[in-house]
Enzyme design. Structure first.
Site, PDB file in Angstrom:
ATOM      1  CG  MET A 291      50.016   6.979 -45.864  1.00 20.37           C
ATOM      2  SD  MET A 291      49.159   6.109 -44.562  1.00 20.37           S
ATOM      3  CE  MET A 291      49.174   7.309 -43.260  1.00 20.37           C
ATOM      4  N   GLY A 292      49.506  10.656 -49.082  1.00 17.46           N
ATOM      5  CA  GLY A 292      48.818  11.830 -49.614  1.00 17.46           C
ATOM      6  C   GLY A 292      48.763  12.968 -48.612  1.00 17.46           C
TER       7      GLY A 292
ATOM      8  CG  LEU B 137      51.339  14.885 -51.420  1.00 17.07           C
ATOM      9  CD1 LEU B 137      51.849  14.910 -52.864  1.00 17.07           C
ATOM     10  CD2 LEU B 137      52.031  13.779 -50.618  1.00 17.07           C
ATOM     11  CG  HIS B 138      53.240  18.203 -45.265  1.00 22.17           C
ATOM     12  ND1 HIS B 138      54.582  17.933 -45.193  1.00 22.17           N
ATOM     13  CD2 HIS B 138      52.623  17.228 -44.541  1.00 22.17           C
ATOM     14  CE1 HIS B 138      54.781  16.870 -44.439  1.00 22.17           C
ATOM     15  NE2 HIS B 138      53.608  16.407 -44.046  1.00 22.17           N
TER      16      HIS B 138
ATOM     17  CG  HIS C 199      54.483  14.486 -48.084  1.00 24.47           C
ATOM     18  ND1 HIS C 199      53.460  15.143 -47.449  1.00 24.47           N
ATOM     19  CD2 HIS C 199      54.546  13.251 -47.527  1.00 24.47           C
ATOM     20  CE1 HIS C 199      52.909  14.345 -46.556  1.00 24.47           C
ATOM     21  NE2 HIS C 199      53.560  13.196 -46.569  1.00 24.47           N
TER      22      HIS C 199
ATOM     23  CD  GLN D 101      50.666   3.340 -42.408  1.00 23.10           C
ATOM     24  OE1 GLN D 101      51.097   2.819 -43.435  1.00 23.10           O
ATOM     25  NE2 GLN D 101      51.204   4.460 -41.931  1.00 23.10           N
TER      26      GLN D 101
ATOM     27  N   GLY E  84      60.972  10.256 -44.832  1.00 23.44           N
ATOM     28  CA  GLY E  84      61.375  11.421 -44.039  1.00 23.44           C
ATOM     29  C   GLY E  84      61.942  11.048 -42.681  1.00 23.44           C
TER      30      GLY E  84
ATOM     31  CD  GLN F 217      56.967   5.547 -41.893  1.00 21.82           C
ATOM     32  OE1 GLN F 217      55.842   5.218 -41.573  1.00 21.82           O
ATOM     33  NE2 GLN F 217      57.205   6.543 -42.734  1.00 21.82           N
TER      34      GLN F 217
ATOM     35  NE  ARG G 231      49.784  12.068 -36.434  1.00 23.55           N
ATOM     36  CZ  ARG G 231      50.488  11.189 -35.761  1.00 23.55           C
ATOM     37  NH1 ARG G 231      51.242  11.560 -34.759  1.00 23.55           N
ATOM     38  NH2 ARG G 231      50.446   9.911 -36.087  1.00 23.55           N
TER      39      ARG G 231
HETATM   40  O1  PAF Z   1      54.903   7.849 -43.707  1.00 27.61           O
HETATM   41  C1  PAF Z   1      53.896   7.527 -44.353  1.00 27.61           C
HETATM   42  O2  PAF Z   1      53.248   8.358 -44.982  1.00 27.61           O
HETATM   43  C2  PAF Z   1      53.445   6.081 -44.364  1.00 27.61           C
HETATM   44  O3  PAF Z   1      53.658   5.487 -43.129  1.00 27.61           O
HETATM   45  C3  PAF Z   1      54.076   5.245 -45.497  1.00 27.61           C
HETATM   46  C4  PAF Z   1      55.585   5.127 -45.357  1.00 27.61           C
HETATM   47  C5  PAF Z   1      53.742   5.889 -46.839  1.00 27.61           C
HETATM   48  C6  PAF Z   1      53.495   3.832 -45.475  1.00 27.61           C
HETATM   49  O4  PAF Z   1      52.114   3.839 -45.613  1.00 27.61           O
END
Ligand code: PAF
Length: 280
Positions: free
Chosen positions: A30-31, A33-34, A37, A61, A147, A153, A187
């Site tokens: 979801m961008g 990025l750290h 990612h 979500q 991750g 998830q 976060r």
């Molecule tokens: O982990 C995330 O960043 C999000 O939940 C994902 C897997 C990209 C789905 O939107």
């Protein structure tokens, strides 16, 4: 960094790569990025010759009381970071591209999506399952990576891929930690210096539980002790500390195979997630 914004352009690029004999990897994000990612991009590069990084803040979500608008959006910065990695392409669609007028389908799961994070955030995993199914079907990668930091998830995604027979290999990306052991997360940027210091105790307290779990038969007591230690360290609340089966995520009373401790602790309004393997 090459960016495509439509599903048609994404598919065209993937088709060209396939013609040239490439294998395709997908890193959904979801961008914002750290290092966590970027390590996913690094890990998947050992498996595929082309890597798509998707950047999409998925509205389905987020709960009604969760601030979707406040979620950090920093595409230019993200692309700059990706320039220094093995990523080949960014897929950054708009909300209307992903959820066009008349979009009605939702992917929902029983059980695993309703416990732990699912109990705190009703509907969250249906939103994740829906967008991840769409991303996988749009790009049809050989491998996709998520991750281990968001362990539930990852388990949900493995389940949908199994149930929907989506032909992709799912990799769990190593959980990357800061110097004091705090798991990298978007976060963490919201923590003030005092909270950031307290957050460093999370890893230490869970590690202690993991160590004790291999010799103790009383997992509930260990969970309670860890929750108390988190509160004593300065966390404002503990949502859960639970020893669970590593696939179903159901609570375990005893250890007969490798398990996982999953935990969420709060610092004010910020919920921090962590988890660790318990080997036996
Ligand atoms: O982990 C995330 O960043 C999000 O939940 C994902 C897997 C990209 C789905 O939107």
């Amino acid at each position: 960094m090459n960016i495509v914004r439509t599903i048609a352009d994404l598919r065209q690029q993937v088709a060209l790569w396939r013609t040239d004999g490439h294998s395709i990897g997908l890193v959904p994000t979801m961008g914002a990025l750290h290092k966590g990612h970027l390590s996913l991009v690094d890990e998947i590069s050992a498996h595929t010759s082309k890597i798509i990084v998707s950047i999409f803040v998925n509205p389905t979500q987020f709960g009604e009381n969760e601030d979707l608008d406040a979620y950090p959006r920093q595409e230019a910065e993200d692309c700059k970071k990706l320039d220094a990695t093995a990523a080949s392409l960014v897929f950054a669609p708009s909300v209307s591209e992903m959820y066009g007028t008349g979009h009605k389908t939702r992917v929902t799961l029983d059980g695993i999506s309703e416990i732990l994070e699912g109990a705190s955030r009703p509907g969250h995993f249906d939103g994740v399952a829906t967008i991840v199914s769409k991303l996988l079907l749009q790009s049809l990668p050989d491998v996709a990576i998520f991750g281990e930091k968001d362990y539930q998830q990852l388990a949900v995604i493995r389940q949908i891929v199994r149930d929907l027979n989506i032909p992709v290999k799912i990799l769990g990306g190593t959980l990357v930690r800061e110097d004091d052991g705090l798991a990298y997360s978007s976060r963490n940027a919201y923590l003030n210096p005092t909270e950031r210091k307290i957050a460093g105790h999370f890893n230490r307290i869970l590690s202690k539980l993991v160590q004790a779990a291999t010799t103790s038969s009383d997992l509930r007591t260990l969970e309670t002790q860890a929750s108390e230690a988190l509160l004593k360290a300065g966390f404002t609340a503990v949502d859960y500390v639970q020893v669970v089966d590593r696939v179903s995520l159901e609570t375990l009373d005893s250890l007969s195979a490798t398990a996982r401790v999953v935990a969420v602790a709060r610092l004010g309004t910020i919920r921090l997630l962590d988890n660790m393997e318990i080997g036996i």
